[in-house]
Design a protein around this motif. Structure first.
Motif, PDB file in Angstrom:
ATOM      1  N   THR A 396       0.571  -1.537  -0.355  1.00 33.68           N
ATOM      2  CA  THR A 396       0.113   0.439  -0.094  1.00 33.68           C
ATOM      3  C   THR A 396       1.065   1.730   0.078  1.00 33.68           C
ATOM      4  OG1 THR A 396      -2.060  -0.969   1.242  1.00 33.68           O
ATOM      5  CG2 THR A 396      -1.346   1.465   1.363  1.00 33.68           C
ATOM      6  N   ALA A 397       0.638   2.166  -0.857  1.00 28.19           N
ATOM      7  CA  ALA A 397       1.418   3.300  -1.424  1.00 28.19           C
ATOM      8  C   ALA A 397       0.733   4.448   0.027  1.00 28.19           C
ATOM      9  CB  ALA A 397       1.218   3.776  -2.143  1.00 28.19           C
ATOM     10  N   ILE A 398      -0.376   4.594  -0.196  1.00 29.82           N
ATOM     11  CA  ILE A 398      -1.463   5.727   0.479  1.00 29.82           C
ATOM     12  C   ILE A 398      -2.702   5.128   0.829  1.00 29.82           C
ATOM     13  CG2 ILE A 398      -1.972   6.879  -1.651  1.00 29.82           C
ATOM     14  CD1 ILE A 398      -2.011   9.988  -0.084  1.00 29.82           C
ATOM     15  N   SER A 399      -3.045   5.060   1.760  1.00 26.38           N
ATOM     16  CA  SER A 399      -5.219   5.419   2.223  1.00 26.38           C
ATOM     17  C   SER A 399      -5.136   6.325   2.612  1.00 26.38           C
ATOM     18  CB  SER A 399      -4.700   4.076   3.428  1.00 26.38           C
ATOM     19  OG  SER A 399      -4.231   2.680   3.022  1.00 26.38           O
ATOM     20  N   PHE A 400      -6.554   6.615   1.904  1.00 20.90           N
ATOM     21  CA  PHE A 400      -7.241   7.607   3.097  1.00 20.90           C
ATOM     22  C   PHE A 400      -8.386   7.144   3.966  1.00 20.90           C
ATOM     23  CE2 PHE A 400      -5.757   8.536  -1.482  1.00 20.90           C
ATOM     24  CZ  PHE A 400      -4.971  10.321  -1.408  1.00 20.90           C
ATOM     25  N   VAL A 401      -8.593   7.937   4.533  1.00 22.17           N
ATOM     26  CA  VAL A 401      -9.641   6.908   5.639  1.00 22.17           C
ATOM     27  C   VAL A 401     -10.387   8.476   6.123  1.00 22.17           C
ATOM     28  CG1 VAL A 401      -9.731   5.960   7.620  1.00 22.17           C
ATOM     29  CG2 VAL A 401      -7.946   5.428   7.098  1.00 22.17           C
ATOM     30  N   ILE A 402     -11.755   7.570   5.718  1.00 22.34           N
ATOM     31  CA  ILE A 402     -12.844   8.973   6.924  1.00 22.34           C
ATOM     32  C   ILE A 402     -13.467   8.518   7.579  1.00 22.34           C
ATOM     33  CG2 ILE A 402     -14.359   8.360   5.325  1.00 22.34           C
ATOM     34  CD1 ILE A 402     -15.279  11.068   4.908  1.00 22.34           C
ATOM     35  N   ASP A 403     -14.014   8.782   9.300  1.00 24.78           N
ATOM     36  CA  ASP A 403     -14.455   8.723  10.473  1.00 24.78           C
ATOM     37  C   ASP A 403     -15.455   8.642  10.745  1.00 24.78           C
ATOM     38  OD1 ASP A 403     -13.945  10.884  10.609  1.00 24.78           O
ATOM     39  OD2 ASP A 403     -12.127  10.302  12.611  1.00 24.78           O
ATOM     40  N   ALA A 404     -16.231   8.506  12.004  1.00 28.67           N
ATOM     41  CA  ALA A 404     -17.231   9.100  12.046  1.00 28.67           C
ATOM     42  C   ALA A 404     -18.055  10.362  12.530  1.00 28.67           C
ATOM     43  CB  ALA A 404     -17.701   7.669  13.264  1.00 28.67           C
ATOM     44  N   ALA A 405     -16.638  10.794  12.509  1.00 30.87           N
ATOM     45  CA  ALA A 405     -16.700  12.230  12.568  1.00 30.87           C
ATOM     46  C   ALA A 405     -16.423  12.968  11.828  1.00 30.87           C
ATOM     47  CB  ALA A 405     -16.025  12.821  13.964  1.00 30.87           C
ATOM     48  N   ASP A 406     -16.926  12.101  10.384  1.00 28.54           N
ATOM     49  CA  ASP A 406     -15.939  12.886   9.037  1.00 28.54           C
ATOM     50  C   ASP A 406     -14.863  13.619   9.005  1.00 28.54           C
ATOM     51  OD1 ASP A 406     -19.139  12.423   8.314  1.00 28.54           O
ATOM     52  OD2 ASP A 406     -19.783  14.416   8.579  1.00 28.54           O
ATOM     53  N   HIS A 407     -13.936  13.563   9.276  1.00 26.35           N
ATOM     54  CA  HIS A 407     -12.508  13.412   9.790  1.00 26.35           C
ATOM     55  C   HIS A 407     -12.506  12.635   8.195  1.00 26.35           C
ATOM     56  CE1 HIS A 407     -13.100  14.784  14.092  1.00 26.35           C
ATOM     57  NE2 HIS A 407     -13.371  16.508  13.085  1.00 26.35           N
ATOM     58  N   LEU A 408     -11.143  13.621   7.602  1.00 27.54           N
ATOM     59  CA  LEU A 408     -10.179  12.848   6.569  1.00 27.54           C
ATOM     60  C   LEU A 408      -9.121  13.044   6.361  1.00 27.54           C
ATOM     61  CD1 LEU A 408     -10.723  11.663   3.580  1.00 27.54           C
ATOM     62  CD2 LEU A 408     -10.565  14.079   2.683  1.00 27.54           C
ATOM     63  N   TYR A 409      -8.635  11.400   6.513  1.00 24.95           N
ATOM     64  CA  TYR A 409      -6.853  11.455   6.497  1.00 24.95           C
ATOM     65  C   TYR A 409      -6.472  10.463   5.493  1.00 24.95           C
ATOM     66  CZ  TYR A 409      -8.265  11.727  12.024  1.00 24.95           C
ATOM     67  OH  TYR A 409      -8.726  12.747  13.190  1.00 24.95           O
ATOM     68  N   ALA A 410      -5.279  11.360   5.272  1.00 22.76           N
ATOM     69  CA  ALA A 410      -4.410  10.361   4.571  1.00 22.76           C
ATOM     70  C   ALA A 410      -3.293   9.506   5.171  1.00 22.76           C
ATOM     71  CB  ALA A 410      -3.406  11.406   3.553  1.00 22.76           C
ATOM     72  N   ALA A 411      -2.794   8.398   4.861  1.00 18.20           N
ATOM     73  CA  ALA A 411      -2.272   6.923   5.663  1.00 18.20           C
ATOM     74  C   ALA A 411      -1.203   6.651   4.809  1.00 18.20           C
ATOM     75  CB  ALA A 411      -2.950   6.707   6.777  1.00 18.20           C
ATOM     76  N   THR A 412       0.333   7.099   5.389  1.00 15.01           N
ATOM     77  CA  THR A 412       0.909   5.429   4.766  1.00 15.01           C
ATOM     78  C   THR A 412       2.146   6.014   5.403  1.00 15.01           C
ATOM     79  OG1 THR A 412       3.016   7.916   4.453  1.00 15.01           O
ATOM     80  CG2 THR A 412       1.278   8.523   2.926  1.00 15.01           C
ATOM     81  N   LYS A 413       3.528   4.783   5.405  1.00 12.84           N
ATOM     82  CA  LYS A 413       4.545   4.220   6.287  1.00 12.84           C
ATOM     83  C   LYS A 413       5.081   5.328   6.706  1.00 12.84           C
ATOM     84  CE  LYS A 413       7.710   4.636   2.761  1.00 12.84           C
ATOM     85  NZ  LYS A 413       9.225   3.807   1.980  1.00 12.84           N
ATOM     86  N   GLU A 414       5.159   6.896   6.592  1.00 10.24           N
ATOM     87  CA  GLU A 414       5.582   8.063   7.392  1.00 10.24           C
ATOM     88  C   GLU A 414       4.959   8.251   8.918  1.00 10.24           C
ATOM     89  OE1 GLU A 414       8.513   9.427   7.008  1.00 10.24           O
ATOM     90  OE2 GLU A 414       8.398   8.064   4.789  1.00 10.24           O
ATOM     91  N   GLY A 415       3.095   8.166   8.383  1.00  7.71           N
ATOM     92  CA  GLY A 415       2.238   8.008   9.408  1.00  7.71           C
ATOM     93  C   GLY A 415       0.689   8.188   9.135  1.00  7.71           C
ATOM     94  N   ARG A 416       0.060   8.760   9.818  1.00 10.52           N
ATOM     95  CA  ARG A 416      -1.281   9.318   9.487  1.00 10.52           C
ATOM     96  C   ARG A 416      -1.559  10.353   9.680  1.00 10.52           C
ATOM     97  NH1 ARG A 416      -6.972   6.419  11.057  1.00 10.52           N
ATOM     98  NH2 ARG A 416      -8.479   8.268  11.658  1.00 10.52           N
ATOM     99  N   GLN A 417      -2.294  11.617   9.203  1.00 12.42           N
ATOM    100  CA  GLN A 417      -2.193  13.278   9.161  1.00 12.42           C
ATOM    101  C   GLN A 417      -3.434  13.498   8.398  1.00 12.42           C
ATOM    102  OE1 GLN A 417       0.620  16.357   7.145  1.00 12.42           O
ATOM    103  NE2 GLN A 417       1.333  15.816   9.120  1.00 12.42           N
ATOM    104  N   ARG A 418      -4.208  14.655   9.355  1.00 14.74           N
ATOM    105  CA  ARG A 418      -5.441  14.776   8.547  1.00 14.74           C
ATOM    106  C   ARG A 418      -5.203  16.004   7.190  1.00 14.74           C
ATOM    107  NH1 ARG A 418     -10.351  17.781  12.693  1.00 14.74           N
ATOM    108  NH2 ARG A 418     -11.461  17.941  10.939  1.00 14.74           N
ATOM    109  N   ILE A 419      -6.245  15.901   6.246  1.00 13.42           N
ATOM    110  CA  ILE A 419      -5.688  16.551   5.038  1.00 13.42           C
ATOM    111  C   ILE A 419      -7.558  17.016   4.958  1.00 13.42           C
ATOM    112  CG2 ILE A 419      -4.268  15.143   4.740  1.00 13.42           C
ATOM    113  CD1 ILE A 419      -6.725  13.276   2.865  1.00 13.42           C
ATOM    114  N   THR A 420      -7.263  18.576   4.421  1.00  5.20           N
ATOM    115  CA  THR A 420      -8.419  18.758   3.899  1.00  5.20           C
ATOM    116  C   THR A 420      -8.662  19.298   2.321  1.00  5.20           C
ATOM    117  OG1 THR A 420      -7.441  20.809   3.858  1.00  5.20           O
ATOM    118  CG2 THR A 420      -9.091  20.173   6.166  1.00  5.20           C
ATOM    119  N   ALA A 421      -9.240  19.305   1.958  1.00  7.11           N
ATOM    120  CA  ALA A 421      -9.572  19.390  -0.005  1.00  7.11           C
ATOM    121  C   ALA A 421      -9.882  20.803   0.025  1.00  7.11           C
ATOM    122  CB  ALA A 421     -10.972  18.904  -0.056  1.00  7.11           C
ATOM    123  N   PRO A 422      -9.454  21.631  -1.110  1.00  4.75           N
ATOM    124  CA  PRO A 422      -8.792  20.558  -2.502  1.00  4.75           C
ATOM    125  C   PRO A 422      -6.855  20.257  -1.753  1.00  4.75           C
ATOM    126  CG  PRO A 422      -8.260  23.018  -2.525  1.00  4.75           C
ATOM    127  CD  PRO A 422      -9.594  22.682  -1.397  1.00  4.75           C
TER     128      PRO A 422
END
Length: 570
Positions: A396-422
């Protein structure tokens, strides 16, 4: 190459808070004593004419052992560190007052775990700047290896000329890939100019700015096994000082709009009456409603969208409990076989026209609207080719996760960080993924649109009507989230039902390819359908339901149903 940061470690200082012991050694044995701070400033002037110094540096950072700094903070709330900085500034002003040229002397005291007891590191030079009291940050510099996880490096202030990152004396950057010889020099010409990024040594690196992504891609040109390392550099302007934002250093072609450009809404379609071909068994008085893009009056727009319930009907189970009936797929219209054998006629045979439907993006839902499903998160992993990862043990190169609180995260081997669009992500070279914000009319159901790096397409025949939905076999290859592995429950286990059950009906809509576009029929009253133009800008919500209420979707436009953003090409 000039030395942008002078840094020396002074040792054997019994009291690291003694300003006189740091500034100058007592006595007149100039050739036998070890150099201290005053000697270093005198030997490395800021400007000189011949051998005579004309200006000296005025900003100095002192790095003390972290344990001493912590003890001072615990016992005196940092009073000894403040006294040290003030005393050294006074000595600096006294001995080099004629070489300051009107510059204000500033000292800063910080701590570091790398220093041994009795050691002090001093830093000054062209790329050392200490802000004035109340001076606001102009730029924030951050780095990343995968475009998803960003690590802050340093701020840049309006009156700061240079900033050095990496190397032996520059600002430290997390996971620095270029060793002690490589460094990044950021040149700031003021709030009205664009920062300039210069690599040192220049011939060893390739640095390019991507205006769509908003960051620099720096690659090493050195011969290294496995390819040269890559670093992404982002220089983000402070929001408080963003009113007079200068132009970007690279200009995007007019044919490729920026990902963060404001979409221009198109006219909202309104219903018009047009006669359609009627089968022989149907009375000729019946008509089919076609929707054509035409501007609607304000009174029509005010009542166009009825109120929608917060709980989606697509998650409700069937009352009768009977198994679902398969959806009949119309047979493609094919030309009849020739009456004569090949070679017995000179008739010309034309290929059957085939249109295509492509999955170009995934619509990320707001899981807070689906709490009764038990879904705590929706996780979308992508492999090194940026294709959706359907295997349990794939890379897996990158994963996008959206939780029950509608927070969007990007996760890689470097860690996990909250992101916003665009936002734009490039975890691998040569391919990117864009994250677009959902239009306000879609924001009650969707958080953002995740554009795929490589669309998934399927051919459809013209002249036949097909059905798209959970129970329809047509375009099943485009329903890439039809699996419970993308859903996570509160206990961390995979979901028990397919992710398609969130927002997609069993029979969502029907479509038929024509010469002027696609005729879309909304088959379920609980199914939300949204029309986006060729630039994925919001056009309208398709409210009319029923097989007789058809909506004309132009070629190249998009339709959002469930998780899927489908483009209907000619």
């Amino acid at each position: 190459m000039p030395i942008y940061v002078q840094h020396e470690v002074l040792g054997r200082i019994p009291d690291v808070f003694n300003a006189e012991a740091i500034w100058q050694a007592p006595g007149l044995a100039l050739f036998s004593r070890r150099p201290l701070l005053r000697d270093l400033l005198e030997r490395s002037p800021r400007e000189h004419r011949g051998r005579a110094a004309t200006r000296c540096f005025s900003h100095v950072t002192l790095v003390l052992p972290q344990e001493d700094v912590d003890d001072d903070y615990h016992l005196t709330r940092g009073a000894r560190a403040r006294d040290l900085a003030q005393t050294l500034a006074t000595l600096h002003q006294k001995d080099f007052g004629d070489l300051l040229g009107g510059d204000q002397v500033r000292y800063d005291v910080v701590g570091a775990e790398s220093l041994a007891p009795g050691e002090i590191e001093v830093r000054f030079g062209h790329a050392v700047y200490l802000p004035a009291p109340g001076e606001k940050v102009l730029y924030n510099v951050s780095v990343s290896r995968d475009s998803a996880i960003w690590h802050p490096v340093c701020p840049i202030y309006p009156h700061q000329r240079l900033a050095l990152i990496g190397g032996q004396a520059g600002q430290g950057a997390a996971d620095w890939p270029f060793g002690p010889d490589g460094a990044i020099l950021v040149i700031n010409d003021g709030p009205d100019s664009v920062p300039v990024v210069d690599m040192r040594p220049r011939g060893d690196f390739d640095c390019r700015y991507d205006p769509r992504s908003g960051y620099y891609t720096i690659k090493s040109l050195r011969e290294i096994d496995g390819g040269g390392p890559r670093l992404l550099l982002k220089i983000a302007r402070n929001g408080e000082l963003a009113a007079a934002r200068p132009a970007m250093p690279a200009v995007m072609p007019s044919s490729m709009p920026a990902s963060n450009a404001e979409p221009v809404p198109l006219p909202v379609p309104m219903s018009i009456q047009m006669p359609a071909p009627v089968p022989a068994s149907v009375p000729m008085s019946m008509h089919t409603q076609l929707h054509s893009p035409m501007p609607a009056p304000a009174s029509t727009l005010a009542h166009a969208a009825p109120a929608r319930t917060a709980r989606p009907a697509v998650w409700q189970s069937r009352a009768d409990g009977l198994p679902l009936d398969p959806t009949a797929i119309p047979v493609s219209h094919r030309p009849t076989a020739p009456a004569t054998l090949p070679g017995e006629s000179d008739a010309t045979y034309a290929p059957l026209a085939q249109q295509r439907v492509q999955l170009v993006a995934l619509a990320l839902p707001r899981l807070s609207r689906y709490r009764d499903t038990g879904a705590e998160a929706l996780e979308l992993p992508f492999d090194r080719s940026l294709m959706l990862n359907t295997g349990a043990h794939s890379d897996t190169a990158i994963s996008f996760v959206i939780d029950a609180a509608d927070h969007l995260y990007a996760a890689t081997k470097e860690g996990r960080q909250r992101i916003t669009a665009p936002a734009t992500f490039a975890p691998v070279d040569a391919r990117t993924m864009r994250l677009l914000p959902a239009a306000p009319a879609m924001a009650d159901r969707y958080h953002a649109l995740l554009c795929l790096a490589q669309p998934v397409g399927a051919a459809v025949a013209s002249g036949a009507r097909f059905t798209f939905g959970r129970s329809a076999a047509m375009l099943a290859a485009l329903r890439v989230l039809d699996s419970p592995r993308f859903i996570r429950r509160a206990d961390g286990a995979p979901g028990a039902a397919s992710a398609d059950r969130i927002g997609l009906s069993r029979n969502a809509f029907s479509f038929e390819a024509t010469d002027h576009g696609y005729r879309i029929g909304r088959l379920s009253a609980s199914q939300a359908l949204y029309h986006l133009d060729e630039r994925m800008a919001f056009v309208a919500m398709i409210d009319a339901a029923g097989p007789e209420s058809l909506y004309l979707l132009p070629h190249g436009h998009h339709l959002v149903a469930g998780h899927y953003v489908l483009r209907f090409d000619a």
